[in-house]
Scaffold this active site. Structure first.
Site, mmCIF file in Angstrom:
data_model
loop_
_atom_site.group_PDB
_atom_site.id
_atom_site.type_symbol
_atom_site.label_atom_id
_atom_site.label_comp_id
_atom_site.label_asym_id
_atom_site.label_seq_id
_atom_site.Cartn_x
_atom_site.Cartn_y
_atom_site.Cartn_z
ATOM 1 N N HIS A 205 0.940 -1.449 0.141
ATOM 2 C CA HIS A 205 0.257 -0.072 0.044
ATOM 3 C C HIS A 205 0.891 1.264 -0.096
ATOM 4 C CE1 HIS A 205 -2.977 2.992 2.091
ATOM 5 N NE2 HIS A 205 -3.358 2.676 1.005
ATOM 6 N N HIS B 92 -7.879 7.995 -4.123
ATOM 7 C CA HIS B 92 -8.534 6.425 -4.319
ATOM 8 C C HIS B 92 -9.798 6.423 -5.246
ATOM 9 C CE1 HIS B 92 -6.314 6.043 -0.466
ATOM 10 N NE2 HIS B 92 -6.277 4.840 -0.932
ATOM 11 N N ARG C 278 0.362 23.219 0.194
ATOM 12 C CA ARG C 278 0.711 22.071 0.167
ATOM 13 C C ARG C 278 -0.104 21.325 1.462
ATOM 14 N NH1 ARG C 278 0.472 17.030 -0.007
ATOM 15 N NH2 ARG C 278 2.115 15.812 -0.128
ATOM 16 N N CYS D 131 8.507 23.232 -1.480
ATOM 17 C CA CYS D 131 8.138 21.867 -1.218
ATOM 18 C C CYS D 131 9.210 20.847 -2.142
ATOM 19 C CB CYS D 131 6.704 21.360 -1.917
ATOM 20 S SG CYS D 131 6.354 20.025 -1.707
ATOM 21 N N TYR E 132 9.797 12.150 2.117
ATOM 22 C CA TYR E 132 10.454 13.132 2.126
ATOM 23 C C TYR E 132 12.001 12.864 2.185
ATOM 24 C CZ TYR E 132 6.238 15.915 1.933
ATOM 25 O OH TYR E 132 5.141 16.521 1.700
#
Lengths: 545, 545
Positions: B118, B143, B217, B264, B400
């Site tokens: 997942h 999803h 974000r 970001c 990250y």
């Protein structure tokens, strides 16, 4: 060839009585009388004398811009007739107004138009104005090449009168005669001043570089300092006390020991030269080495002289005891904020790998500025002062700066770029070497990786196909502290040679903990001084059938 | 097209009543009711619905590795016959030992083998074990795509018994319904959670980005915090006092204002996707913006809670008030050494360009960590604590981070890479844009450049020929303080279009004061998460005949 190097490593390790104490290697300094072949300094340029190399060196030293500028003179010089001048006449030409004349042997030259093009800076050439070049060329031996003489010939205006053809009155004895004896393994890039690097295959044999093969970057003759009379002068803050510290005084400060990698800004310059000529020594991958340095913290010494971090934009200026004939010392500076920060761990080092500093590395005291370009680690330290601006030294303001590839010696404005302090992420392959033939089956690739500013190397990627696919190398050497990763990581990768491959284009690239990466290619970072050469390192090898 | 954008800039500037006060622009926040088109959040994926984009998004979200792993199931699923299960039976399958079952509508799925694949992490999927997926899919709207349903279908094992086909008991109301209204100029990359960037041509119109178009974000729905009852909990040091600070309490600390650029980690990810699919939002060049932040210094608040910099390797962990249905909050951490360093200027900000923080940017309080990746600037800050290790948050430890291009979702070991803190040097061209047609004669090229860790941008090189030759751009915007260059530089270059040229390959690359440079190409820095995309920025334009 490789066997020979292996033997040399063994001999070096024996000579140095290498001791491994846990993870920190402590190398005892070799006695230079014990195992080295004495090598007399020479005024001629050592190394192979092929014309290719000669031209490359010339271009390196003088800069392409300057070379092109000479072309004008060829025709003009040919048209001029020979005149006879007295020594007195020559000595009256010492300014742009009168013209600037110099002599070499019995020949007289008018270098007025060349002064601003002099790669060492106008001021250095002006030292010889009105007199003979010999004493200066003895100091800067790079001039003693046929190509330099050929260029100078374009400026000839006549001959000295016969009665003046005597030996110059200025002392011309070799200022480098007292330089120390060096290890024969070093690859010499310039004998006077002495500049040399360890061969790649020795460089990464040890995490701590043995003192005798630590790369040496000298700008001037090595001073011979008497440790008993040595004094370090530290200018006091307003209201504070200036200090005159003996070696014993320095030893009374708390002693700190840290492992720090030093790298010359010109490391890997030879790869930049392949793109286009630059001015500078032809360093290969060896202008980098690692030692365990011991000494007093600069912040403690500055505090004793009354300095505080109140004026945050001030600079700490260092002067060496190495100086040119005018008494101008080597100098450099770092920001006061770095100098006063205990976490930056700037040292006044008197020990290198457990031994007093070797003479080539600054005996008795040098600065060690972790994470910062080698040029600021001033050797044979004589004087420390805090100034509102950075050092006015040539090496701080007119050298060791980076520029766009579009900038040449005609357009460069040195004030437009900051002096190099922290260096960018770097890595290189030390084994196998370019052009070597490796066995089919498996190949072991070795190298080093380092970054400036205390940024740790977190990964080295290696490619066998010129950068199309990558594998992650194993990092060896000491784990580094967060924000204080002052030392390199050695790395290696054992990898199968793809079946049927006749050659390999091996490439390495490193990543630091700020996720800075090395650029892919050299040309876009090319700069006229050939510094900051940190593109992917590439090695082309053949695979044995 | 360009005219349209110009009009929008004007309208935005009017709406924002832009004021230029000396070199520091102070933008008043727009009232969202005044000039914006309300835009209802939606559970469906917005944007164009071409199948190309669909597949790209799917690959982006799920990772190529996971997609390939599904193929096995296609055949197997086809062979299974349909069974009927009760809700009770489903609810007893909540562990690897019993099998892990979930429902969607009336269908039952055995996802035991999928849990470890997942993309959001096994723990997130386990939240739904033994019950319906709907409440979680409502939160993570990504999803709700046919491709995800198609993949899920491979795991179908049967149907719910008819008496259990009732609406799930868990509340499925849209958790994003209360999100704020946004500016219509923003380019939306994901509506729920909301992620959007300003268009390039607006981005560099102002040195200070107006609040309404500052890139957004979000990882979760935007919390609606009552400023009167808001309390920031700061866990005290051993022997110190824990704090529960109201907004008024925070205002009593000395107020600091600094200009900081936030970026970001995924900025320019879309260029990485062109090399190979990655998992992440398709940010173009706009996931970066600059604001003047006002607030209390984190070091002052920590000191009041009794914290000192004695344990130098500790971390300061932040928790947001945005949370998923289990109450797990967004979290991240930075080293205590940075948090406690007054020179690092870490803020608990309550003002953005002179206004209270907009809801999308963390109202009432967010962390601002100058020079560090946006992910650590935790919004809607609820809790601060000092821990011996970094935050256990998914976004600190399982996201990250950067990896070698050779690492995929089958081989990735998140523990092997450090969490991104300081970001590498970055630059991009905002004008002209890719595919545009420029006038012959002269072209003006504009963009931004920034580097992490307080390293100032010292130069931007621009090429019109794909990187063969370079010109130095003019740097605009505020001069930056040494070691505290927290904000970007805007830059521009006006340059003649070479005669007869029909197209230009415009490239930019920046250099910071550590002489770090951007890599030439994207492929060698490609990574499975699509972060740290800082290769040279390239724009191809046509020249009007």
């Amino acid at each position: 060839m490789l066997l020979l190097h292996r033997a040399m490593v063994l001999r070096l390790q024996q000579a140095c009585r290498l001791k491994s104490i846990h993870s920190r290697l402590c190398i005892q300094a070799c006695s230079t009388n014990e195992s080295f072949q004495p090598q007399r300094p020479s005024l001629t340029f050592s190394g192979d004398n092929s014309s290719t190399r000669g031209w490359r060196v010339m271009g390196t030293l003088l800069g392409l811009g300057a070379v092109l500028a000479y072309q004008d003179h060829r025709c003009r010089a040919a048209q001029e007739s020979t005149h006879i001048y007295t020594k007195e006449e020559v000595s009256s030409h010492t300014s742009p107004a009168t013209g600037i004349w110099v002599t070499l042997g019995s020949e007289v030259f008018d270098v007025t138009e060349f002064v601003d093009l002099h790669p060492g800076g106008p001021s250095k050439l002006m030292l010889a104005a009105g007199g003979p070049l010999e004493p200066f060329w003895a100091l800067y031996a790079v001039h003693n090449q046929s190509h330099v003489r050929e260029l100078l010939a374009q400026y000839k205006i006549g001959e000295l009168s016969p009665e003046d053809k005597v030996a110059p009155t200025v002392e011309t004895s070799d200022p480098y005669a007292d330089d120390p004896v060096r290890h024969p393994a070093l690859k010499v890039n310039s004998q006077c001043p002495f500049n040399a690097e360890p061969p790649p295959e020795l460089l990464t044999e040890n995490y701590i570089t043995p003192n005798p093969i630590f790369f040496t970057r000298n700008h001037l003759p090595v001073p011979n300092v008497d440790p008993d009379t040595y004094r370090l002068h530290v200018v006091g803050a307003p209201g504070g006390q200036s200090l005159s510290l003996s070696l014993d005084d320095l030893h009374k400060f708390p002693k700190y020991e840290i492992t720090v990698t030093l790298q010359c800004a010109g490391n890997r310059r030879s790869e930049m030269t392949q793109v286009k000529e630059v001015k500078g020594l032809e360093w290969r991958t060896g202008a980098i080495s690692t030692a365990r340095w011991g000494g007093a913290r600069l912040c403690d010494v500055l505090a004793q002289a009354g300095h505080q971090l109140c004026e945050t934009e001030a600079h700490v200026c260092f002067e060496g005891l190495d100086s040119d004939p005018t008494g101008t010392a080597y100098g450099a500076s770092i920001p006061l904020a770095r100098a006063m920060d205990p976490e930056a761990e700037v040292l006044l080092a008197y020990e290198m790998n457990g031994q007093p500093l070797p003479r080539d590395h600054g005996f008795p005291v040098r600065v060690v500025v972790p994470g910062v370009v080698g040029a600021r680690h001033v050797k044979w330290l004589g004087r420390v002062s805090v100034q509102p601006e950075e050092s006015y030294s040539h090496w701080q303001r007119r050298d060791y700066k980076g520029f766009s590839p579009s900038v040449d010696w005609d357009t460069v404005n040195f004030d437009s770029a900051p002096s190099i302090q922290e260096l960018p992420v770097q890595s290189a392959i030390t084994e196998p070497q370019d052009g070597e033939t490796v066995e089919s089956g498996e190949v072991t690739i070795k190298g080093y990786a380092w970054s400036g500013g205390g940024r740790a190397v977190i990964r080295v990627d290696v490619s066998l196909d010129g950068g199309l696919t990558w594998q992650v190398a194993e990092l060896d050497g000491e784990e580094q502290r967060p924000r204080k990763a002052w030392a390199w990581r050695l790395w290696q990768l054992q990898v199968p040679v793809p079946a049927g491959q006749k050659e390999l284009n091996i490439v390495c690239k490193a990543v630091d903990d700020g996720y800075n990466v090395q650029p892919d290619t050299v040309a876009p970072i090319w700069n006229l001084r050939g510094v900051l050469s940190n593109a992917w390192h590439r090695v082309h090898v053949h695979v044995a059938p």
